[in-house]
Design a protein around this motif. Structure first.
Motif, mmCIF file in Angstrom:
data_model
loop_
_atom_site.group_PDB
_atom_site.id
_atom_site.type_symbol
_atom_site.label_atom_id
_atom_site.label_comp_id
_atom_site.label_asym_id
_atom_site.label_seq_id
_atom_site.Cartn_x
_atom_site.Cartn_y
_atom_site.Cartn_z
ATOM 1 N N ILE A 93 39.689 -38.596 -67.438
ATOM 2 C CA ILE A 93 39.531 -40.014 -67.790
ATOM 3 C C ILE A 93 40.211 -40.886 -66.734
ATOM 4 O O ILE A 93 39.616 -41.833 -66.214
ATOM 5 N N ASP A 136 26.116 -45.844 -76.690
ATOM 6 C CA ASP A 136 27.542 -45.693 -76.409
ATOM 7 C C ASP A 136 28.262 -45.077 -77.609
ATOM 8 O O ASP A 136 29.216 -44.314 -77.448
ATOM 9 N N THR A 137 27.786 -45.366 -78.815
ATOM 10 C CA THR A 137 28.378 -44.790 -80.030
ATOM 11 C C THR A 137 28.180 -43.282 -80.061
ATOM 12 O O THR A 137 29.097 -42.542 -80.411
ATOM 13 N N ILE A 139 27.718 -41.330 -77.431
ATOM 14 C CA ILE A 139 28.547 -40.769 -76.356
ATOM 15 C C ILE A 139 29.992 -40.669 -76.819
ATOM 16 O O ILE A 139 30.656 -39.640 -76.642
ATOM 17 N N GLU A 140 30.490 -41.726 -77.440
ATOM 18 C CA GLU A 140 31.871 -41.740 -77.930
ATOM 19 C C GLU A 140 32.087 -40.682 -79.003
ATOM 20 O O GLU A 140 33.114 -40.005 -79.027
ATOM 21 N N SER A 141 31.134 -40.520 -79.890
ATOM 22 C CA SER A 141 31.234 -39.515 -80.947
ATOM 23 C C SER A 141 31.309 -38.105 -80.361
ATOM 24 O O SER A 141 32.145 -37.294 -80.775
ATOM 25 N N PHE A 143 32.290 -37.315 -77.312
ATOM 26 C CA PHE A 143 33.569 -37.198 -76.615
ATOM 27 C C PHE A 143 34.703 -36.940 -77.602
ATOM 28 O O PHE A 143 35.572 -36.097 -77.349
ATOM 29 N N ASN A 144 34.723 -37.660 -78.710
ATOM 30 C CA ASN A 144 35.786 -37.478 -79.708
ATOM 31 C C ASN A 144 35.774 -36.071 -80.297
ATOM 32 O O ASN A 144 36.837 -35.487 -80.529
ATOM 33 N N ARG A 172 30.988 -41.912 -70.314
ATOM 34 C CA ARG A 172 31.806 -42.568 -71.349
ATOM 35 C C ARG A 172 32.630 -43.699 -70.743
ATOM 36 O O ARG A 172 32.695 -44.802 -71.280
ATOM 37 N N GLU A 173 33.282 -43.414 -69.627
ATOM 38 C CA GLU A 173 34.113 -44.436 -68.990
ATOM 39 C C GLU A 173 33.272 -45.575 -68.426
ATOM 40 O O GLU A 173 33.686 -46.728 -68.463
ATOM 41 N N HIS A 176 32.507 -47.785 -71.316
ATOM 42 C CA HIS A 176 33.675 -48.610 -71.663
ATOM 43 C C HIS A 176 33.886 -49.742 -70.667
ATOM 44 O O HIS A 176 33.967 -50.904 -71.041
#
Length: 190
Positions: A93, A136-137, A139-141, A143-144, A172-173, A176
């Motif tokens: 990151i 993006d949601t 992708i974030e899910s 990643f989490n 992801r970055e 963001h």
């Protein structure tokens, strides 16, 4: 009774959690409909992340920026084996943010993006059921879930999986830092 003129009957795709600039969703499920041709109209930003460079293109502004670093450069600085740790993920990151923020001309998108990267197709096929549009949601899910899986113990990965993780961190970055709401794949690539 079925609606004769439902968005699906007119060739629209149902997409969750995609917001266009200036659009305020009114339905509680946060579902909107996007017609296929909007993908090309709305996407003025294109990117490509490769092993040793990252390209950013704002077609409407005629701006093209290429950085001399990519996902393999990030991996080589932090991964010494095929084990993925929470520390390695955090360093990915950090190093990715450094690449994105290195050139001050890289500006927020505040909308959708397009890419033709093979790794985006691989991620889509492996984790997003082959979707042509990844929010993006989503992708974030993903990643989490990945971060949770390495939070207490390292995870053995193949070199291909490590490359996909580094690419996932990149997108992801970018989502963001550049306010990318969804990424679509160029037609005919996957």
């Amino acid at each position: 009774m079925a609606q004769l003129l439902s968005p699906e009957s007119l060739g629209a795709m149902k997409i969750q959690f995609v917001y266009f600039p200036g659009y305020t969703p009114v339905c509680p499920t946060k579902t909107i409909y996007q017609f296929d041709y909007w993908t090309h109209i709305m996407n003025e930003f294109e990117f490509s992340v490769s092993a040793h460079q990252t390209q950013f293109l704002w077609a409407s502004a005629g701006v093209s920026i290429t950085t001399a670093a990519g996902y393999d450069d990030v991996l080589k600085k932090i991964v010494t084996s095929t084990q993925l740790s929470s520390y390695a993920l955090e360093m990915m990151i950090y190093l990715t943010e450094e690449i994105i923020e290195a050139d001050k001309r890289i500006m927020p998108v505040n909308g959708n993006a397009t890419s033709h990267d093979d790794l985006l197709c691989a991620l889509s096929n492996r984790y997003f059921n082959g979707a042509n549009l990844i929010t993006d949601t989503a992708i974030e899910s993903l990643f989490n879930r990945l971060a949770d899986s390495v939070s207490y113990t390292d995870r053995a990965c193949t070199p291909e999986e490590l490359t996909q993780v580094a690419y996932l961190v990149f997108i992801r970055e970018m989502a963001h830092h550049l306010s990318i709401q969804a990424i679509s794949m160029k037609r005919g690539k996957c």
